[in-house]
Design an enzyme around this catalytic site. Sequence first.
Site, mmCIF file in Angstrom:
data_model
loop_
_atom_site.group_PDB
_atom_site.id
_atom_site.type_symbol
_atom_site.label_atom_id
_atom_site.label_comp_id
_atom_site.label_asym_id
_atom_site.label_seq_id
_atom_site.Cartn_x
_atom_site.Cartn_y
_atom_site.Cartn_z
ATOM 1 N N ASN A 295 14.128 4.527 -0.842
ATOM 2 C CA ASN A 295 12.781 4.496 -1.410
ATOM 3 C C ASN A 295 11.747 5.001 -0.392
ATOM 4 O OD1 ASN A 295 10.449 3.989 -2.812
ATOM 5 N ND2 ASN A 295 10.959 1.865 -3.316
ATOM 6 N N TYR B 272 5.055 1.306 4.118
ATOM 7 C CA TYR B 272 5.263 0.175 5.033
ATOM 8 C C TYR B 272 5.077 0.608 6.480
ATOM 9 C CZ TYR B 272 7.249 -2.027 0.876
ATOM 10 O OH TYR B 272 7.428 -2.538 -0.383
#
Lengths: 162, 162
Positions: free
Chosen positions: A126, A133
């Site tokens: 992903n 992040y």
Amino acid sequence: MSDFRIDTATDADVPALLRLIRGLAEYERLSHLVVATEEALRAALFGHRPVAEAILARVDGEVVGFAVFFPSFSTFAGRPNMYLEDLYVEPQWRRRGAGRKLFAHVARVAAARGCGQMSWSVLHWNEPALNFYRGLGAAPVKDWVGYHLSGESFRRLAKDEG
Amino acid sequence: MSDFRIDTATDADVPALLRLIRGLAEYERLSHLVVATEEALRAALFGHRPVAEAILARVDGEVVGFAVFFPSFSTFAGRPNMYLEDLYVEPQWRRRGAGRKLFAHVARVAAARGCGQMSWSVLHWNEPALNFYRGLGAAPVKDWVGYHLSGESFRRLAKDEG
């Protein structure tokens, strides 16, 4: 940047929440794992002894994203952490700051409760999520492997008299 | 097989528990991460809003092992899981069934509370633990990477007004 409003989910939001959970599962190619029902979510989030909390991102009242989180605990640190179970924004509402707003809201709740960090899991393929992040300053957990015991092996051990 | 007795830790067991937590950290070569104090453990395990539970293995009253666990939640399953934060038996008491007894006790608690599985993390080099887990029928979590946000990045995000 955006007109997303973040608020705490209530019992009345359970149908919208389940719709988004299914959207997340579809994105993660894990729809076959979704067995949650409105009743089960209601019990887990708003029942007698809630096991997790949910917040929502709305635009003009419409629910377009959510986060689910619960406290975990580190014996070494001697303090709670906050575990982010899910964070999701509907495809057509991405790249406008809703994800960051949801994430920051969970961080604020975590800090207010004395947590030293947040943690979560992400599918290795992903890339959009991994980039998001990394941009926040997050780092992968090294050296540890997740394990789980489920199905018949779990049920057998639970009946073990030792 | 053994005369280990498993029971729920109380406030009076906190010094013994901290001693074992330090023993576990030493075994995991992570002693530098242990900042927990008796006061912090007391608050987390026996305070107003406990975030985790601890059980102990005893021989003739002496504490020789422990497990710490707390509920987590799966949105896809719509039900709680049980997360096993720590499981430890002192070196001189290993290979006599105490670890399995502690593990089975946590599984019983998990099943009684409607959990569908247990999960935990293990250091990739910890072969004795990996063998023990495989023997129970446990499996590694595939495809997911753990991430965490801590330190200054966490504090900065917690102050983000979005």
